[in-house]
Design a protein around this motif. Structure first.
Motif, PDB file in Angstrom:
ATOM      1  N   TYR A 109       0.845  -1.200   0.000  1.00 30.52           N
ATOM      2  CA  TYR A 109       0.000   0.000   0.000  1.00 30.52           C
ATOM      3  C   TYR A 109       0.874   1.241   0.000  1.00 30.52           C
ATOM      4  O   TYR A 109       0.658   2.186  -0.762  1.00 30.52           O
ATOM      5  N   GLU A 110       1.897   1.214   0.868  1.00 34.48           N
ATOM      6  CA  GLU A 110       2.778   2.387   0.947  1.00 34.48           C
ATOM      7  C   GLU A 110       3.499   2.619  -0.373  1.00 34.48           C
ATOM      8  O   GLU A 110       3.614   3.752  -0.842  1.00 34.48           O
ATOM      9  N   ALA A 111       3.932   1.523  -0.998  1.00 40.46           N
ATOM     10  CA  ALA A 111       4.605   1.658  -2.298  1.00 40.46           C
ATOM     11  C   ALA A 111       3.630   2.168  -3.344  1.00 40.46           C
ATOM     12  O   ALA A 111       3.983   2.955  -4.228  1.00 40.46           O
ATOM     13  N   ALA A 112       2.360   1.730  -3.254  1.00 40.27           N
ATOM     14  CA  ALA A 112       1.347   2.149  -4.212  1.00 40.27           C
ATOM     15  C   ALA A 112       1.078   3.637  -4.072  1.00 40.27           C
ATOM     16  O   ALA A 112       0.946   4.369  -5.052  1.00 40.27           O
ATOM     17  N   LEU A 113       0.987   4.098  -2.818  1.00 41.11           N
ATOM     18  CA  LEU A 113       0.772   5.537  -2.577  1.00 41.11           C
ATOM     19  C   LEU A 113       1.923   6.324  -3.171  1.00 41.11           C
ATOM     20  O   LEU A 113       1.740   7.312  -3.877  1.00 41.11           O
ATOM     21  N   GLU A 114       3.105   5.862  -2.887  1.00 35.51           N
ATOM     22  CA  GLU A 114       4.336   6.500  -3.381  1.00 35.51           C
ATOM     23  C   GLU A 114       4.265   6.641  -4.900  1.00 35.51           C
ATOM     24  O   GLU A 114       4.654   7.652  -5.451  1.00 35.51           O
ATOM     25  N   ALA A 115       3.732   5.572  -5.558  1.00 32.64           N
ATOM     26  CA  ALA A 115       3.690   5.550  -7.019  1.00 32.64           C
ATOM     27  C   ALA A 115       2.489   6.323  -7.555  1.00 32.64           C
ATOM     28  O   ALA A 115       2.274   6.381  -8.759  1.00 32.64           O
ATOM     29  N   GLY A 116       1.692   6.876  -6.659  1.00 36.55           N
ATOM     30  CA  GLY A 116       0.547   7.680  -7.106  1.00 36.55           C
ATOM     31  C   GLY A 116      -0.668   6.862  -7.453  1.00 36.55           C
ATOM     32  O   GLY A 116      -1.541   7.316  -8.189  1.00 36.55           O
ATOM     33  N   ALA A 117      -0.785   5.656  -6.925  1.00 35.48           N
ATOM     34  CA  ALA A 117      -1.914   4.803  -7.268  1.00 35.48           C
ATOM     35  C   ALA A 117      -3.203   5.285  -6.607  1.00 35.48           C
ATOM     36  O   ALA A 117      -4.269   4.735  -6.857  1.00 35.48           O
ATOM     37  N   ASP A 118      -3.115   6.297  -5.763  1.00 37.92           N
ATOM     38  CA  ASP A 118      -4.363   6.836  -5.200  1.00 37.92           C
ATOM     39  C   ASP A 118      -5.064   7.708  -6.229  1.00 37.92           C
ATOM     40  O   ASP A 118      -6.261   7.967  -6.119  1.00 37.92           O
ATOM     41  N   ASP A 119      -4.310   8.170  -7.247  1.00 36.28           N
ATOM     42  CA  ASP A 119      -4.951   8.941  -8.317  1.00 36.28           C
ATOM     43  C   ASP A 119      -5.359   8.041  -9.474  1.00 36.28           C
ATOM     44  O   ASP A 119      -6.516   7.973  -9.838  1.00 36.28           O
ATOM     45  N   ASP A 120      -4.369   7.374 -10.053  1.00 40.67           N
ATOM     46  CA  ASP A 120      -4.624   6.527 -11.221  1.00 40.67           C
ATOM     47  C   ASP A 120      -4.028   5.146 -10.976  1.00 40.67           C
ATOM     48  O   ASP A 120      -3.035   5.035 -10.271  1.00 40.67           O
ATOM     49  N   PRO A 121      -4.635   4.125 -11.614  1.00 40.57           N
ATOM     50  CA  PRO A 121      -4.049   2.782 -11.478  1.00 40.57           C
ATOM     51  C   PRO A 121      -2.608   2.772 -11.984  1.00 40.57           C
ATOM     52  O   PRO A 121      -2.289   3.449 -12.953  1.00 40.57           O
ATOM     53  N   VAL A 122      -1.785   2.014 -11.307  1.00 40.63           N
ATOM     54  CA  VAL A 122      -0.364   1.914 -11.669  1.00 40.63           C
ATOM     55  C   VAL A 122      -0.058   0.444 -11.926  1.00 40.63           C
ATOM     56  O   VAL A 122      -0.685  -0.432 -11.335  1.00 40.63           O
ATOM     57  N   SER A 123       0.903   0.193 -12.825  1.00 39.32           N
ATOM     58  CA  SER A 123       1.254  -1.204 -13.142  1.00 39.32           C
ATOM     59  C   SER A 123       1.737  -1.931 -11.890  1.00 39.32           C
ATOM     60  O   SER A 123       2.513  -1.398 -11.111  1.00 39.32           O
ATOM     61  N   MET A 124       1.241  -3.133 -11.740  1.00 39.02           N
ATOM     62  CA  MET A 124       1.528  -3.903 -10.540  1.00 39.02           C
ATOM     63  C   MET A 124       3.013  -4.189 -10.403  1.00 39.02           C
ATOM     64  O   MET A 124       3.576  -4.092  -9.321  1.00 39.02           O
ATOM     65  N   GLY A 125       3.628  -4.538 -11.536  1.00 37.65           N
ATOM     66  CA  GLY A 125       5.053  -4.870 -11.512  1.00 37.65           C
ATOM     67  C   GLY A 125       5.878  -3.724 -10.941  1.00 37.65           C
ATOM     68  O   GLY A 125       6.783  -3.942 -10.138  1.00 37.65           O
ATOM     69  N   GLN A 126       5.519  -2.510 -11.356  1.00 37.36           N
ATOM     70  CA  GLN A 126       6.279  -1.346 -10.915  1.00 37.36           C
ATOM     71  C   GLN A 126       6.160  -1.181  -9.400  1.00 37.36           C
ATOM     72  O   GLN A 126       7.148  -0.950  -8.702  1.00 37.36           O
TER      73      GLN A 126
END
Lengths: 508, 589
Positions: A79-96
């Protein structure tokens, strides 16, 4: 009354007013808990104390749980990595995201399977979204891990975590529940009375000494009791290497079947390794990289001239009225080149030629279990040097049926039955067979050897006038079949693991 | 072992057994000795087999064998070949290292993708096996319509096998757009580089010419002009090599494969310029120029005389003569009964061998075929009724006894490799080969080692034991290890130049291991074998000075004993003292 020392100590430490746990008694008496328990039961038997038992449940974190308590739960890290990657705005590639999270191996699956369940966001077609409102700080499982990380074997009712969360952690294999029996000891009335009356400590003896024996004093003493159930110090002692044991067993079996043992040089001329076996000099196995030619020394000094002549003639012209030779070059210098033997059939050639122990008269049976060398890829089932079981039988008019019968007897000694004979090709035997046997535990069909009747082109130059049947097999293969080892390098060679060698079950 | 890729659909088609399921085919193939190893990406069977039946290197050959196995074909079949039109003239200039050539013309070939692939596979597999990676024989297949024979002799088209200077001519090789000289091909073309070693030493390179010029550079690469495609209808096959018989047999296998596809064979005349280069065994006739003339392919059969008695003793069963004849026919052979032997009453068979067989050197090979046709696994095993007395070699008994004593003294028995590196054997234990100490000495070295860890035979056992200690520092101590194994040094007195001997090596590693512990065990060993032990002080770089002795058994110096030097311990990452000894096993005899 008289009682042994430990029982006196327990009796004196126990109280008539409140129950005292065995652990507490052990601390007071400075005795091991198992001694206290033993003494308490003895006292209870005498009616001096009463023992109450209850079962306590304690919990502690597993190794995995401890890891997550330190590093954070995988789904929280995701979750923390997802937030960092901006996944709270737009979906981000899982691998990344997984890459950024630093999660590895099974932790990735653990993170993914808990991520959505706990409302951190969603995962869809390889993309990850993060719910901006999720709060890892409110994650009950994470908080519980933190609470539990400071305690070890804590009684379950003393831990400030709700049962549902504990249940969840248990399901995830992050905590371990242990049930233990707690015994508490209370002085009985009789115990109190006897204590008031005074109890003497019986004299106990630790060690039998020469003095004790010669003085006759041993008749009046009591021996201190040992905890005979406790584990003693570990000793290793010597043992024969497991592969040697297997070799010895093979030798025993073969000697029992009437075979005599051969031996001979590891470094040998190609003449004995190949030419005597009717292997053409341009045979791929001879020029192939799987042979270990010597850089120094390069050539054998002497070969028996008459034998060289006969072997060369067999290669060039064949043997018998109807024989044909190979259309291959033959050069004595090439035959004199030295190499580490690729098979112990070189020994068979030396013995059959009468070169080692003089002429051998039929019937005869010979064997060796000796090292051979092949420049093959080193892997869990292949070594550069390994033991080859080599055996041959010399007699008039041997048939394929004799060959089959001999091998059936041999392999049956190792629990391998139902041998199949697959017709095969070998430059120095005809007919030739690959031997297949059923694996004693897995039941699969595995190759267990190579066999055949030596060709006349091999035997005639060696001066043998009757039939010789022979077979070969890697000893390591038999070992792996018998013990189910997975990596032969743990066993044979300087990479061996002493622990494995020490712990391998003895077979006979 | 060679592998061959076989498309099961093609196999069904060529055997005419459309109903066979893949699993049945696999079983039938196993019966022929072709083992299923897996499938290729295209779904073909990848089959592994022993390298005798090279006539089974293609789907056509495998199908032929299966038809015999099924009983759909019997006896010997030889395809017919039309009379020669084309001639290969061998010029004097041909490199003497590669003097032989053979060839065939094949007409009305119907090549689709699969059969072309199969032909190319057969070519490659023949190169890898009989052709000895093209050194002994190499195949070139060309589109005949792209060739223009020079009509030099009697109106017949002729091509020439010649030797050419490395930069003597230019042609466009396969997979290239540029005209290159043969020399440039070896340097610049990937295939050229692969096979450069085969010809680079030659003064002149082999080359084949038609009227238009150089079109093949055997054994390296063909020219692009004559490249075969699925549109090709007529083929010209040439083979060059170092032995006429070998290339003729390779040619026969190719001929049978193409004939099985319905193509028509047409013979080719080979004219050798001089008699010298054509002195192989063969049935050629002399030409007017003094050379020799061959007509190829040589599809003649040969015969072997096989004794009925020998068949019965090898197979261990009684056979009716008619059954032998039947077994032969089912093997693709033909057997004719004859009375042979000196007194004429021994039953023998004249067995005809078809021209595609390259593995029949001796009557025994025929018996093997008969056994396969009979079904070896149908034979009843029996234990040979001959009595012999078993026993172990003296050295082997000694070794076992010493090992038992060592184990009794508490040693864990080890088994290490005989191959080792110079660094482990000498440097890391502080000695060098020319030191005058026990364990040193010049090593037997390996020409092309597997890796730098295994470059020589160990000259003593102690370094191997140190390596095991190094590898097991995380395991419980004490580690008392012993090994009885081979060590070897150079010795001119030996016929092989190598003195190989068994050594007894032992190390004791624990927090308080010392010289005395090692000596105590060595003494015990010597007592038990009733030999006299002395340990006069000596110096040895592997051991601590003042704590090192020679092992002298019955007056002869046979080894060394001492406490391992700290520099050696540190080198092996050890944090405990180690004491040990090593001596010749033979000293205990």
């Amino acid at each position: 009354m008289q009682l042994p020392e430990s029982q006196v100590a327990v009796l004196e430490a126990a109280s008539a007013d409140e129950a005292t746990s065995v652990d507490a008694l052990a601390r007071t008496t400075d005795l091991p808990p198992e001694t206290v328990t033993g003494a308490a039961f003895e006292l209870a038997e005498e009616g001096l104390v009463a023992i109450e038992e209850r079962v306590d449940e304690t919990i502690s974190l597993t190794d995995e749980g401890t890891t997550y308590a330190d590093e954070g739960l995988p789904e929280v890290r995701l979750y923390e990595a997802a937030l960092e990657a901006g996944a709270d705005d737009d979906p981000v590639s899982m691998g990344q995201v997984i890459g950024a999270s630093g999660l590895e191996g099974p932790q990735v699956d653990i993170a993914l399977s808990n991520y959505a369940r706990k409302g951190y966001g969603s995962i869809d077609s390889g993309e990850i979204t993060a719910d901006p409102d999720a709060d890892p700080g409110a994650d009950a499982e994470a908080n519980a891990l933190e609470t539990l990380s400071d305690t070890d074997d804590a009684p379950v009712d003393t831990v400030d975590v709700d049962a549902e969360t504990l249940e969840q952690l248990d399901r995830r294999g992050l905590l371990e529940r242990t049930e233990s029996t707690v015994r508490e000891v209370t002085l009985s009335e009789l115990g109190v009375t006897e204590l008031m009356a005074g109890i003497e400590t019986a004299e106990t003896i630790g060690q039998v000494t020469p003095d004790l024996l010669t003085s006759g004093e041993w008749e009046d003493v009591e021996f201190a009791e040992y905890n005979v159930e406790a584990d003693a110090e570990r000793v290793e002692g010597g043992r024969v290497h497991i592969l040697r044991q297997t070799a010895e067993r093979v030798k025993d079996v073969l000697v029992g079947m009437g075979f005599q043992e051969m031996e001979g040089p590891h470094v040998d001329a190609d003449f004995w390794i190949n030419d005597c076996l009717f292997m053409p000099q341009d045979h791929p196995a001879r020029t192939h990289w799987d042979r270990f030619a010597l850089e120094h020394p390069t050539h054998i000094d002497d070969l028996p001239d008459d034998l060289v002549e006969r072997v060369e003639r067999a290669h060039r012209e064949g043997v018998g009225d109807d024989g044909e030779g190979y259309r291959s070059p033959w050069d004595e210098e090439f035959a004199r080149a030295l190499a580490l033997r690729g098979h112990t059939t070189s020994l068979s050639a030396r013995y059959l030629a009468g070169h080692e122990i003089g002429e051998i008269e039929p019937p005869a049976r010979y064997f060796s279990v000796e090292k051979v060398y092949r420049n093959d890829t080193l892997d869990p089932t292949h070594l550069l040097e390994f033991f080859q079981i080599e055996g041959w039988v010399m007699a008039e008019d041997l048939s394929v049926r004799d060959l089959m019968g001999t091998f059936e007897e041999f392999y049956a000694q190792f629990g391998i039955t139902d041998i199949e004979f697959k017709p095969h090709y070998n430059p120095y035997t005809e007919p030739s067979f690959e031997l297949f046997g059923t694996h004693p535990t897995t039941g699969e069909l595995v190759e267990i050897g190579n066999s055949g009747i030596f060709r006349e082109e091999m035997l005639e130059p060696l001066g043998v006038e009757c039939d010789v049947m022979a077979w070969g097999l890697a000893l390591e293969r038999l070992l792996m079949l018998m013990y189910g080892f997975e990596d032969i390098r743990d066993i044979h060679g300087t990479l061996c693991d002493l622990e494995l060698l020490r712990e391998t079950e003895v077979t006979y | 072992m060679p592998t061959v890729d076989i498309d099961p659909d093609e196999l069904r088609e060529l055997t005419g057994r459309e109903e066979k399921r893949d699993e049945e085919l696999k079983e039938d193939l196993f019966g022929l000795g072709l083992e299923f190893e897996g499938r290729t990406e295209e779904g073909a069977f990848e089959l592994e087999f022993a390298p005798d039946r090279l006539d089974r290197l293609s789907v056509e050959g495998v199908a032929r064998s299966m038809r015999y196995q099924y009983g759909d074909a019997r006896g010997v079949h030889v395809p017919s070949a039309n009379s020669p039109e084309w001639t290969i003239v061998v010029d004097d200039s041909v490199p003497e290292e590669r003097p032989y050539v053979t060839g065939v013309v094949v007409r009305d070939v119907d090549l689709d993708e699969e059969s072309l692939e199969s032909l190319i596979q057969l070519q490659e597999k023949l190169h890898a096996t009989m052709g000895r990676k093209r050194a002994k024989g190499a195949i070139g297949i060309h589109d005949l319509t792209m060739l223009k024979g020079s009509a030099a002799t009697e109106g017949n088209p002729t091509i020439e096998y010649v030797g050419v200077e490395p930069d003597g001519d230019r042609f466009v090789p396969l997979d290239s757009d540029a005209e290159l000289t043969p020399g440039e091909v070896l340097e610049d073309h990937p295939t050229g580089r692969t096979y450069a070693d085969l010809v680079s030493e030659y003064e002149r390179y082999p080359a084949i010419y038609d009227d238009l010029g150089l079109f093949s550079f055997p054994p390296v690469i063909n020219g692009r002009r004559t490249e075969v495609s699925t549109d090709s209808r007529d083929l010209f096959v040439e083979m060059t090599g170092t032995d006429q018989w070998t290339i003729d047999k390779m040619l026969n296998i190719v001929c049978y494969a193409l004939a099985a596809r319905g193509a028509t064979l047409e013979e080719v005349t080979i004219e050798y310029a001089d008699s010298e280069s054509a002195n192989a065994d063969s049935n050629g006739s002399r030409t007017q120029s003094g050379g020799r003339e061959l007509v190829r392919p040589d599809l003649s059969t040969k015969t072997k005389t096989v004794s009925h008695d020998r068949i019965e003793t090898i197979l261990g069963i009684d056979l009716d003569p008619d059954e032998v004849v039947d077994l032969a026919e089912r093997s693709g052979l033909e057997a004719e009964k004859r009375d042979g032997g000196d007194d004429g009453d021994e039953l023998v068979y004249e067995v005809t061998i078809p021209p595609y067989r390259v593995d029949v050197l001796h009557p025994l090979d025929v018996i093997d075929d008969l056994g396969r046709a009979y079904g070896f696994n149908d034979l009843e095993p029996k234990y040979p009724d001959v009595g012999t007395v078993g026993g172990r070699h003296e050295r082997s008994r000694l070794e076992r006894s010493v090992r038992e004593q060592l184990v009794g003294l508490g040693f864990e028995d080890l088994l290490n490799f005989h191959m080792i590196s110079e660094a482990e054997n000498y440097d890391r234990v502080g000695i060098s080969p020319d030191d005058d100490v026990f364990g040193a000495g010049e090593p037997a070295t390996i020409k092309e080692p597997y890796s730098e860890d295994y470059t020589m035979l160990r000259t003593w056992v102690t370094p191997s034991l140190m390596m095991v200690l190094e590898r097991n520092t995380h395991r419980a101590y004490p580690q008392d290890l012993a090994e009885i194994g081979v060590a070897a040094v150079l010795d001119d007195a030996e016929n092989t130049g190598v003195d190989e001997r068994r050594r007894v090596g032992a190390v004791l590693a624990s927090h308080d291991a010392g010289y005395e512990d090692a000596k105590a065990r060595l003494q015990a060993l010597c007592r038990r074998f009733d030999v006299d032990l002395e340990t006069p002080p000596t110096e040895h770089p592997t051991y601590i000075p003042g704590r090192t002795a020679s092992v002298v058994v019955d007056g002869e110096e046979v080894g060394v004993i001492g406490e391992i030097h700290p520099k050696v311990l540190v080198e092996h990452d050890l944090e405990v003292p180690v004491a040990g000894f090593e001596f010749d096993l033979a000293a205990l005899r």
